[in-house]
Scaffold this motif. Structure first.
Motif, PDB file in Angstrom:
ATOM      1  N   VAL A   1       0.734  -1.115   0.038  1.00  0.00           N
ATOM      2  CA  VAL A   1      -0.077   0.036   0.145  1.00  0.00           C
ATOM      3  C   VAL A   1       0.872   1.371   0.151  1.00  0.00           C
ATOM      4  CG1 VAL A   1      -1.819   1.348   1.300  1.00  0.00           C
ATOM      5  CG2 VAL A   1      -1.892  -1.186   1.042  1.00  0.00           C
ATOM      6  N   ASP A   2       0.599   2.227  -0.905  1.00  0.00           N
ATOM      7  CA  ASP A   2       1.367   3.475  -1.101  1.00  0.00           C
ATOM      8  C   ASP A   2       0.294   4.514  -0.598  1.00  0.00           C
ATOM      9  OD1 ASP A   2       2.485   5.805  -1.702  1.00  0.00           O
ATOM     10  OD2 ASP A   2       2.788   5.579  -3.757  1.00  0.00           O
ATOM     11  N   LEU A   3       0.591   5.062   0.717  1.00  0.00           N
ATOM     12  CA  LEU A   3      -0.234   6.208   1.279  1.00  0.00           C
ATOM     13  C   LEU A   3       0.031   7.603   0.631  1.00  0.00           C
ATOM     14  CD1 LEU A   3      -0.912   4.864   4.847  1.00  0.00           C
ATOM     15  CD2 LEU A   3      -2.368   4.622   2.671  1.00  0.00           C
ATOM     16  N   ASN A   4       0.886   7.778  -0.194  1.00  0.00           N
ATOM     17  CA  ASN A   4       1.208   9.097  -0.545  1.00  0.00           C
ATOM     18  C   ASN A   4      -0.040  10.031  -1.027  1.00  0.00           C
ATOM     19  OD1 ASN A   4       3.885   8.881  -0.404  1.00  0.00           O
ATOM     20  ND2 ASN A   4       4.327   8.706  -2.487  1.00  0.00           N
ATOM     21  N   ARG A   5      -0.946   9.551  -1.868  1.00  0.00           N
ATOM     22  CA  ARG A   5      -2.134  10.088  -2.034  1.00  0.00           C
ATOM     23  C   ARG A   5      -3.199  10.191  -0.853  1.00  0.00           C
ATOM     24  NH1 ARG A   5      -2.629  10.256  -8.052  1.00  0.00           N
ATOM     25  NH2 ARG A   5      -4.569  11.422  -7.806  1.00  0.00           N
ATOM     26  N   SER A   6      -3.039   9.402  -0.059  1.00  0.00           N
ATOM     27  CA  SER A   6      -4.246   9.352   1.163  1.00  0.00           C
ATOM     28  C   SER A   6      -4.233  10.722   1.670  1.00  0.00           C
ATOM     29  CB  SER A   6      -3.590   8.293   2.285  1.00  0.00           C
ATOM     30  OG  SER A   6      -4.291   8.314   3.053  1.00  0.00           O
ATOM     31  N   GLY A   7      -5.223  11.169   1.733  1.00  0.00           N
ATOM     32  CA  GLY A   7      -5.504  12.645   2.386  1.00  0.00           C
ATOM     33  C   GLY A   7      -5.247  13.899   1.493  1.00  0.00           C
ATOM     34  N   VAL A   8      -5.069  13.367   0.155  1.00  0.00           N
ATOM     35  CA  VAL A   8      -4.873  14.734  -0.877  1.00  0.00           C
ATOM     36  C   VAL A   8      -6.396  15.373  -1.078  1.00  0.00           C
ATOM     37  CG1 VAL A   8      -4.180  15.141  -3.271  1.00  0.00           C
ATOM     38  CG2 VAL A   8      -2.716  13.807  -1.862  1.00  0.00           C
ATOM     39  N   ALA A   9      -6.197  16.524  -1.186  1.00  0.00           N
ATOM     40  CA  ALA A   9      -7.559  17.293  -1.443  1.00  0.00           C
ATOM     41  C   ALA A   9      -8.105  16.976  -2.923  1.00  0.00           C
ATOM     42  CB  ALA A   9      -7.606  18.641  -1.145  1.00  0.00           C
ATOM     43  N   LEU A  10      -9.427  16.333  -3.039  1.00  0.00           N
ATOM     44  CA  LEU A  10      -9.840  16.387  -4.210  1.00  0.00           C
ATOM     45  C   LEU A  10     -11.288  17.484  -4.234  1.00  0.00           C
ATOM     46  CD1 LEU A  10     -10.124  12.508  -4.572  1.00  0.00           C
ATOM     47  CD2 LEU A  10      -8.581  14.124  -5.629  1.00  0.00           C
ATOM     48  N   MET A  11     -11.625  17.931  -5.534  1.00  0.00           N
ATOM     49  CA  MET A  11     -12.770  18.668  -5.644  1.00  0.00           C
ATOM     50  C   MET A  11     -13.559  17.679  -6.738  1.00  0.00           C
ATOM     51  SD  MET A  11     -11.620  22.155  -6.787  1.00  0.00           S
ATOM     52  CE  MET A  11     -10.566  21.937  -7.782  1.00  0.00           C
ATOM     53  N   GLU A  12     -14.813  17.122  -5.913  1.00  0.00           N
ATOM     54  CA  GLU A  12     -15.681  16.319  -6.871  1.00  0.00           C
ATOM     55  C   GLU A  12     -16.614  17.179  -7.538  1.00  0.00           C
ATOM     56  OE1 GLU A  12     -17.132  12.426  -5.329  1.00  0.00           O
ATOM     57  OE2 GLU A  12     -19.089  12.767  -6.972  1.00  0.00           O
ATOM     58  N   ILE A  13     -16.772  17.285  -8.815  1.00  0.00           N
ATOM     59  CA  ILE A  13     -17.601  18.284  -9.626  1.00  0.00           C
ATOM     60  C   ILE A  13     -18.633  17.298 -10.269  1.00  0.00           C
ATOM     61  CG2 ILE A  13     -17.626  19.912 -11.430  1.00  0.00           C
ATOM     62  CD1 ILE A  13     -14.443  20.357 -10.765  1.00  0.00           C
ATOM     63  N   VAL A  14     -19.876  17.483  -9.928  1.00  0.00           N
ATOM     64  CA  VAL A  14     -20.948  16.676 -10.195  1.00  0.00           C
ATOM     65  C   VAL A  14     -21.864  17.284 -11.446  1.00  0.00           C
ATOM     66  CG1 VAL A  14     -22.960  15.121  -9.618  1.00  0.00           C
ATOM     67  CG2 VAL A  14     -21.092  15.570  -8.122  1.00  0.00           C
ATOM     68  N   SER A  15     -21.997  16.994 -12.528  1.00  0.00           N
ATOM     69  CA  SER A  15     -22.536  17.385 -13.598  1.00  0.00           C
ATOM     70  C   SER A  15     -24.301  17.061 -13.497  1.00  0.00           C
ATOM     71  CB  SER A  15     -22.201  17.594 -14.971  1.00  0.00           C
ATOM     72  OG  SER A  15     -22.629  16.046 -15.487  1.00  0.00           O
ATOM     73  N   LYS A  16     -25.102  18.092 -14.116  1.00  0.00           N
ATOM     74  CA  LYS A  16     -26.522  17.539 -14.453  1.00  0.00           C
ATOM     75  C   LYS A  16     -26.228  16.628 -15.470  1.00  0.00           C
ATOM     76  CE  LYS A  16     -28.212  21.277 -11.874  1.00  0.00           C
ATOM     77  NZ  LYS A  16     -29.291  21.993 -11.254  1.00  0.00           N
ATOM     78  N   PRO A  17     -27.473  15.594 -15.670  1.00  0.00           N
ATOM     79  CA  PRO A  17     -27.254  14.784 -16.834  1.00  0.00           C
ATOM     80  C   PRO A  17     -27.623  15.619 -18.149  1.00  0.00           C
ATOM     81  CG  PRO A  17     -29.493  14.512 -15.645  1.00  0.00           C
ATOM     82  CD  PRO A  17     -28.542  15.569 -15.094  1.00  0.00           C
ATOM     83  N   ASP A  18     -26.757  16.450 -18.548  1.00  0.00           N
ATOM     84  CA  ASP A  18     -27.292  17.440 -19.710  1.00  0.00           C
ATOM     85  C   ASP A  18     -26.551  17.088 -20.760  1.00  0.00           C
ATOM     86  OD1 ASP A  18     -28.806  18.622 -17.881  1.00  0.00           O
ATOM     87  OD2 ASP A  18     -27.562  20.393 -17.521  1.00  0.00           O
ATOM     88  N   MET A  19     -25.445  16.027 -20.830  1.00  0.00           N
ATOM     89  CA  MET A  19     -25.048  15.856 -22.211  1.00  0.00           C
ATOM     90  C   MET A  19     -25.536  14.793 -23.150  1.00  0.00           C
ATOM     91  SD  MET A  19     -21.252  16.181 -20.423  1.00  0.00           S
ATOM     92  CE  MET A  19     -22.069  15.915 -18.946  1.00  0.00           C
TER      93      MET A  19
END
Ligand code: ADP
Ligand code: MG
Length: 499
Positions: free
Chosen positions: A166-184
Motif C-alpha cells: 500500500v502506498d499512502l502518498n495520495r491518502s488525504g490529498v484534497a479532491l474536488m468532486e464536480i458533479v454535472s447534471k445529466p445534460d450531455m
C-alpha cells in the motif's frame, strides 16, 4: 438529485438501433486534485512522483489520536473553482464521514461532504465540434455541486509475487468532486465538457488537469432512452482517465444498453469499468446507495464557515477566464466565435496568441497562430509548450510582412526555417537573401524579358486581360518568389497596356 431535462432532442445526436432511434444521456462526476502544497487535513506534501510512502503524516496513516486540521488553501481553491463555474458558494458547509473498508483507506472512512457541499449549482458553457460535417455547437451543462473530499491511497499488486503493498502518498490529498447534471447527449459533448472543465481549472490554477498523472478522473454515468422520453436507468463507468477513453466508454456502453433493451432485457443500475484494450465496459459491482456508507458529520471537524468578504476577495483576484477572454477577443479583435474558441481552448495558446498579437493586426496574428502554428504543432505531435517557434519569433515574421520586407508567401518559407532551425527572423531574411524586391527597376527588367520572350502570350493577354496572371507568375518565378506581388501586378498590366 431530481433529474430535469434541459435539452431539446437533437436528431443529429441520435443513435439508430434495430427498433428505431435512441438518445444517450450522460452525467459526469469529475474528481479534480486540488493544486496545493499540502494535503486537505495534514501538512504532508502533495508532490507527484515521490517514493512510495514518502508523503505520509501520522494523520494520513490514521494513527490513533490524530486529528484533521483543515488546509485553508484548499478551501480557497474550491471557492475559486466554484466562482469559475459561475456557481453558488455556500458560506457554511459540513464534512461527513463516508464509511467503507478498503486496504488503501486506513481511517476506515473517507472525509467528504454529503448534504452540505461547499459549492452548489453552476454552469459550464461548452463549444462542441466542429465535427466531420463542420457542425459547431454551443451547449450549456449544469453543475449540480462541487464538494471537497480526501483521496485514498493506492494498493500495489504488481510488486511481489505473493503480497500486495500500500502506498499512502495520495491518502488525504484534497479532491474536488464536480458533479454535472445529466445534460450531455453524445460522446462528443461529454468529451468537450471534460475538456472545457479542465481548461477552466487550468486557467484558475486550481488543478493541473493532468489526467495521465491521475490529477483528474471522471466517473461517467450513461443511460439511453427514446428521444425526449423518460430518463433510462444509468450505469456508472468508474475512473476513466483520458478524454479519449471517456468517448469510447460512452459509445460502447450506449450500444450495449441499446442491444440489451432491444433484446427484451433491462439495464441494471451498476458500476462498470472501461477496458481500453477491448474497448468495452464490464460489470464491477452493483450500485451502492448513499445509505450503505453510513454518512454522518465528522465529529473531529467543525462545519466550515466563511463570510462574503472572503468570497469577494477571491472573486476580485480571479484571472480572466476562457469565456470572458473569448468574448473580449470577439469584441475587441473582431475574431469569429470559432477562431476565438480555438485560441482560448488552452491557456498556453491564449497567452501565445496575445503575446503575438500585441501591437499588431489581431486577425492576421490569429490566422497565423491557428493555421500555421497550431497546424504545424498538430502535424508534428507537439504541444504548445514545446513549440519551436516562439511568440516573439512569429511576431517578428508578422512585422516583416507588415513592413513589406517579405511577401506572405516568403513568410511561410521563413516560418518553416525558424521552425526547423531557429534564429532571429530579421537576421534570417538578410542572411538568406529573402528580402522582397520592391525595386521597380529590377521588376521592370524581369517583366520586359518575359514579354520579349513570349509575343504569342502577349497577344492572348491583350485579347483576354485575365491571362495577365500568367505573366505575374512567370515574373515571380524568375525572381525567386521575392518580388512584391502588388508591384509585379501593376507593372505587368502597365507594360501589356491593360490599364
Ligand atoms: P450518485 O451520487 O448516487 O452517484 P447522483 O444522483 O448524484 O448519484 O448522480 C450522479 C451522476 O449521475 C450525476 O452526474 C448525474 O447527472 C448522473 N445521472 C443521474 N441520472 C442519470 C441518468 N438517468 N442518465 C445519465 N446520467 C445520470
Ligand atoms: Mg456517484
Amino acid at each position: 438529485m431530481t433529474l430535469v431535462d434541459t435539452r431539446t432532442p437533437d436528431p443529429r445526436k441520435f443513435i439508430s438501433g434495430l427498433t428505431g432511434d435512441w438518445e444517450i444521456v450522460i452525467g459526469m462526476e469529475v474528481h479534480a486534485q486540488v493544486l496545493s502544497e499540502a494535503k486537505l487535513f495534514s501538512g504532508a506534501s502533495t508532490e507527484f512522483g515521490s517514493e512510495p510512502n514518502d508523503n505520509v503524516s501520522l494523520v494520513d496513516a490514521a494513527m490513533p489520536g490524530m486529528l484533521p486540521v483543515i488546509n485553508e488553501e484548499c478551501v480557497r481553491q474550491a471557492v475559486r473553482t466554484g466562482l469559475g463555474l459561475k456557481a453558488a458558494i455556500n458560506n457554511r458547509s459540513v464534512f461527513d464521514r463516508k464509511n467503507y473498508f478498503y486496504p488503501d483507506l486506513p481511517q476506515g472512512y473517507q472525509i467528504s461532504q454529503f448534504k452540505d457541499p461547499i459549492v452548489g449549482e453552476g454552469i459550464v458553457l461548452v463549444s462542441v465540434g466542429p465535427d466531420s460535417k463542420g457542425q459547431f455547437d454551443e451547449i450549456e451543462v449544469g453543475v449540480e455541486r462541487l464538494h471537497l473530499e480526501q483521496d485514498a491511497g493506492k494498493s500495489l499488486h504488481d510488486q511481489h509475487p505473493t503480497m500486495s503493498f500500500v502506498d499512502l502518498n495520495r491518502s488525504g490529498v484534497a479532491l474536488m468532486e464536480i458533479v454535472s447534471k445529466p445534460d450531455m447527449r453524445s460522446a462528443d459533448e461529454a468529451k468537450a465538457y471534460l475538456t472545457k472543465l479542465r481548461t477552466i481549472l487550468r486557467y484558475l490554477g486550481t488543478c493541473d488537469g493532468n489526467m495521465d498523472e491521475g490529477s483528474m478522473r471522471a466517473d461517467v454515468n450513461v443511460s439511453v432512452r427514446r428521444p425526449g422520453g423518460a430518463f433510462g436507468t444509468r450505469c456508472e463507468i468508474k475512473n476513466v482517465n483520458s478524454i479519449r477513453f471517456v468517448g469510447q466508454a460512452i459509445e460502447s456502453e450506449a450500444r450495449r444498453q441499446i442491444a440489451l433493451i432491444e433484446d427484451g432485457g433491462t439495464v441494471d443500475q451498476e458500476t462498470r469499468l472501461f477496458d481500453p484494450v477491448k474497448g468495452e465496459t464490464r460489470a464491477m459491482r452493483s450500485k451502492e446507495d448513499a445509505h450503505d456508507y453510513r454518512y454522518f458529520p465528522d465529529p473531529d471537524l467543525l462545519p466550515l464557515e466563511f463570510d462574503d468578504a472572503f468570497v469577494d476577495s477571491l472573486r476580485s483576484a480571479l484571472p480572466e477566464l476562457p469565456d470572458d477572454k473569448r468574448q473580449r477577443l470577439m469584441e475587441t479583435a473582431g475574431l469569429s466565435a470559432y477562431d476565438a474558441s480555438i485560441l482560448v481552448s488552452e491557456k498556453a495558446i491564449a497567452d501565445f496568441f496575445e503575446k503575438t498579437a500585441a501591437g499588431r493586426d489581431a486577425k492576421q496574428a490569429a490566422n497565423w497562430v491557428i493555421n500555421d502554428l497550431l497546424g504545424a504543432l498538430n502535424k508534428s505531435g507537439k504541444s504548445i509548450e514545446e513549440t519551436p517557434v516562439s511568440a516573439d519569433q512569429l511576431g517578428a515574421i508578422l512585422d516583416l510582412i507588415r513592413a513589406e520586407t517579405i511577401s506572405g508567401k516568403i513568410a511561410k518559407d521563413l516560418f518553416e526555417i525558424v521552425w526547423s532551425e531557429g534564429g532571429d527572423p530579421r537576421e534570417l531574411v538578410e542572411t538568406r537573401g529573402m528580402k522582397q524586391v520592391t525595386d521597380t527597376g529590377a521588376i521592370e527588367k524581369a517583366v520586359d524579358e518575359i514579354i520579349a520572350a513570349n509575343p504569342d502570350k502577349v497577344a492572348q493577354a491583350q485579347a483576354k486581360p485575365t491571362l495577365a496572371g500568367w505573366f505575374v507568375g512567370q515574373v515571380m518565378r524568375a525572381m525567386g518568389g521575392k518580388a512584391n506581388p502588388q508591384a509585379v501586378n501593376d507593372i505587368v498590366k502597365a507594360k501589356l497596356g491593360l490599364e
